[in-house]
Each structure stands twice: as C-alpha cells, then as structure tokens.
Design an enzyme around this catalytic site. Sequence first.
Site, PDB file in Angstrom:
ATOM      1  N   ASP A  51      45.412  34.287  43.209  1.00 45.65           N
ATOM      2  CA  ASP A  51      44.101  34.335  43.854  1.00 45.65           C
ATOM      3  C   ASP A  51      43.228  33.151  43.480  1.00 45.65           C
ATOM      4  O   ASP A  51      42.310  32.795  44.228  1.00 45.65           O
ATOM      5  CB  ASP A  51      43.390  35.637  43.485  1.00 45.65           C
ATOM      6  CG  ASP A  51      44.106  36.824  44.097  1.00 45.65           C
ATOM      7  OD1 ASP A  51      45.083  37.318  43.491  1.00 45.65           O
ATOM      8  OD2 ASP A  51      43.717  37.233  45.212  1.00 45.65           O
ATOM      9  N   GLY A 101      44.061  39.706  50.181  1.00 41.85           N
ATOM     10  CA  GLY A 101      45.009  38.637  49.853  1.00 41.85           C
ATOM     11  C   GLY A 101      44.335  37.300  50.019  1.00 41.85           C
ATOM     12  O   GLY A 101      43.669  37.054  51.036  1.00 41.85           O
ATOM     13  N   ARG A 147      33.907  38.930  48.037  1.00 40.29           N
ATOM     14  CA  ARG A 147      34.762  39.215  46.862  1.00 40.29           C
ATOM     15  C   ARG A 147      34.824  37.925  46.048  1.00 40.29           C
ATOM     16  O   ARG A 147      34.930  36.823  46.615  1.00 40.29           O
ATOM     17  CB  ARG A 147      36.177  39.655  47.270  1.00 40.29           C
ATOM     18  CG  ARG A 147      36.253  41.060  47.863  1.00 40.29           C
ATOM     19  CD  ARG A 147      37.707  41.465  48.138  1.00 40.29           C
ATOM     20  NE  ARG A 147      38.425  41.828  46.902  1.00 40.29           N
ATOM     21  CZ  ARG A 147      39.749  41.972  46.831  1.00 40.29           C
ATOM     22  NH1 ARG A 147      40.498  41.747  47.904  1.00 40.29           N
ATOM     23  NH2 ARG A 147      40.319  42.321  45.700  1.00 40.29           N
ATOM     24  N   GLN A 190      49.199  48.196  46.398  1.00 41.67           N
ATOM     25  CA  GLN A 190      49.593  47.163  47.355  1.00 41.67           C
ATOM     26  C   GLN A 190      51.111  46.951  47.365  1.00 41.67           C
ATOM     27  O   GLN A 190      51.690  46.545  48.367  1.00 41.67           O
ATOM     28  CB  GLN A 190      48.909  45.823  47.028  1.00 41.67           C
ATOM     29  CG  GLN A 190      47.428  45.754  47.339  1.00 41.67           C
ATOM     30  CD  GLN A 190      46.560  46.115  46.148  1.00 41.67           C
ATOM     31  OE1 GLN A 190      46.932  46.953  45.340  1.00 41.67           O
ATOM     32  NE2 GLN A 190      45.379  45.505  46.027  1.00 41.67           N
TER      33      GLN A 190
HETATM   34  C1  LIG Z   1      48.887  35.722  48.573  1.00 45.92           C
HETATM   35  S1  LIG Z   1      47.488  36.136  47.654  1.00 45.92           S
HETATM   36  C2  LIG Z   1      47.827  37.802  47.304  1.00 45.92           C
HETATM   37  C3  LIG Z   1      47.102  38.279  46.105  1.00 45.92           C
HETATM   38  O1  LIG Z   1      45.892  38.955  46.492  1.00 45.92           O
HETATM   39  C4  LIG Z   1      45.987  40.269  46.006  1.00 45.92           C
HETATM   40  O2  LIG Z   1      44.752  40.816  45.636  1.00 45.92           O
HETATM   41  P1  LIG Z   1      44.030  41.887  46.617  1.00 45.92           P
HETATM   42  O3  LIG Z   1      45.106  42.783  47.162  1.00 45.92           O
HETATM   43  O4  LIG Z   1      43.057  42.567  45.703  1.00 45.92           O
HETATM   44  O5  LIG Z   1      43.358  41.046  47.688  1.00 45.92           O
HETATM   45  C5  LIG Z   1      46.882  40.153  44.805  1.00 45.92           C
HETATM   46  O6  LIG Z   1      46.231  39.545  43.722  1.00 45.92           O
HETATM   47  C6  LIG Z   1      47.949  39.264  45.368  1.00 45.92           C
HETATM   48  O7  LIG Z   1      48.795  38.676  44.467  1.00 45.92           O
END
Ligand SMILES: CSC[C@H]1O[C@H](OP(=O)(O)O)[C@H](O)[C@@H]1O
Length: 356
Positions: free
Chosen positions: A234, A49, A89, A193
């Site tokens: 992101d 996140g 990342r 997620q």
């Molecule tokens: C509050 S930012 C959350 C954002 O990050 C997630 O990606 P990941 O789980 O791959 O880190 C996803 O894009 C969420 O919306």
Amino acid sequence: MEHEVPTVEWAGDGLRLLDQTVLPGRVEHVVVRDVAALVDAIRRLVVRGAPALGVAGAFGVAVAMRQAAREGWDRAALDEAITRVREARPTAVNLAAGVDRVRPLVDEGAGAVLAAAQALLDEDVRGNRAIGAAGADWILGRLGDRPLRVLTHCNAGALATAGWGTALGVVRALHGRGRVEMVYVDETRPLLQGSRLTAWELARAGIPCAVQADGAAPSTILRGLADVAVIGADRIAANGDTANKIGSLGVALACADAGIPLVVAAPWSTVDLALPDGRGVPIEERPAAEILAWNGVPTAPEGVAAHNPAFDVTPARLVTALVTETGPLEVSAGETPLTAEGAAKGAARGAARPTG
Ligand SMILES: CSC[C@H]1O[C@H](OP(=O)(O)O)[C@H](O)[C@@H]1O
C-alpha cells in the site's frame, strides 16, 4: 477460464464500482455520482486495494466536478470535496497520487480529467501484466523452473487493481506457465480479503488454492509447505520498507526464518519517494466493530476494547525482492534506495503500448 469482473470503471454519469463487501456471495455493482457516496465506498472497502484506490481517486475528481456543476458549487467547495476523496483512507499512497495526477486538469474540464483517469486505469492493467511476468521470471529463476507452492496474504488481485492484479498477477503468470502447485491463501482477518476475495479470484481462474487461518501462515512456512510468499503493498518507502495489510510482517518474519523468499509485487505508483523509511507511514486504525463482530454477530464480550490497525510495515531487510513494472529489485540484498529515475521508468513502462 479467466473471468475478471471490472473493479472500477466510468459509466456515463458516474463511477461504477464492483461492491467487494458482498463478495463472494453476490456480484453486485454500485454507481457513485457524488463525493459523499464515493468517500463512503472507499471507507467501507466497496472499492479497495492501493492501485484500485488510485484509479477511483482519479475518477473521483470527475465525480466531484459533475456534482459541483449540478449543485452550483464555487471553486472552494469543489476543492474541499476533492480533498475529501483524497483523504478518504490514509495508508495507500495511490489514492492521493491518483487525485493529484488529474487535479491539475480541473480547469480544462471534466473531459480532460476523465481521459487522464482512464489513462491511469489502462496503465495500471499494463503495469500489472508486466509485474506478473517479471515476478514469475524472478521466482522461477530463484527457485527453479518447477511447480511451486505460493503463500499469499490479503488480496492483491484484479479486485485490488484495475485488472490482473499485482501479487495475484504474479500468481496468474506462474499459473499460465504451469508453475503453480498450490496457493495457501491467508484468510486475512478481520475483513477476510483472502478467503472472500483472493480465493474467489483463484477459483474463477482455475488456480488450486487452500484458505488458511492467518495464524497458520508461520507454521505453513516453517514446516516447508510453501516455497515463496507473494504479497502486495500500500505504500513503499524509499528504502524499501513496505506497508501492507496487517499480518504481512508475520509472514515476512516467518519467510526470513525459513529462508524462503518474500516477494512484494507493486507498481511504482505505490512507492512514496518522499518517505525515507517506513516509520512515517500513516497506519489506518479501523473501527473496533470489525474485530469484535462478524456480520453483526458479536465475536467478543460486550464492552471489551479492540485494537484494529489495518496495516503493518515490513522492514526492507525482510523483503527479498520488490517487483515493479520495470522488474525486480533485490531489496534485502541492498538494491535500494528506490529512486525517481526508477519511478520515471515505471511510469513510462505503464504508459507504453504493449509490444505483443
Ligand atoms: C494491490 S494493493 C492491495 C493491498 O491493499 C489491501 O488493503 P485493503 O484491502 O485494506 O485496501 C491490502 O493491504 C493489499 O495487500
């Protein structure tokens, strides 16, 4: 009852992370004390996140400094290790921004770096509360002061931040006002997620929700079962183009076709003013195994290829409102570009002491 579990926190000699790869079945933490372990934790989404990655990146500088002292690294080795954290990342701008925020303090010692990282963590939580309130205000002002049916994608909750959440912060604020009838939670393949993390957060908060296949989102929206979609981000370009979890673009297209608002909830720290539009967003390509199997069980024939971009970019014209800690911007109506002045106000709002 609200049962937030800290996502990321400094624990004396290392960085304590809630291991999000084993949720919702197990609530376990890991403490990382070296750069290789932190980079692995970021890449495996133990911590994930955008805002949470920013905080982990900032504390990661202190992890590198402690390891350098233990192992006798020279400055070049320390700098290289910090860069490895920064580049673990590519898509969430917050990771690099978190590292960059504290890196200039390295010469002042680990104490100064830790204090700055903790300040970033505290600002994130305050900012998320502001985002939640502003998002709820805008949504209720737009749709009417009544219980609403919300659609979410991926997880932009307390688990994706230092606490409260961005998109789920808006949902929590609406729930606190008695204005959530139902939350449709996209499971969000391939790493789930939504079903694993968002549903876990909402259930613990007593917020009614139903998990759905990602493919159900457009019909849920076009059948009129949802009043608004709220997602995180992101990386947001200066014109409002928004990178978020793969599948967000499909939600945005359905919202536009159905005429319901798409709300992006994100702190100013997710805005990349150096990026004029979304064409330059680095899209993380993740391992094929995430698509071709689940928990080691093949879900596709052996030998087939996979296409696994972890993010997509929603054009600004499909973003009804971007809600930051300084309030809403009606992006599709032309309330852009995002500006350095706005970012400064956002930083000040996050740093400001709560007024009550
Ligand atoms: C509050 S930012 C959350 C954002 O990050 C997630 O990606 P990941 O789980 O791959 O880190 C996803 O894009 C969420 O919306």
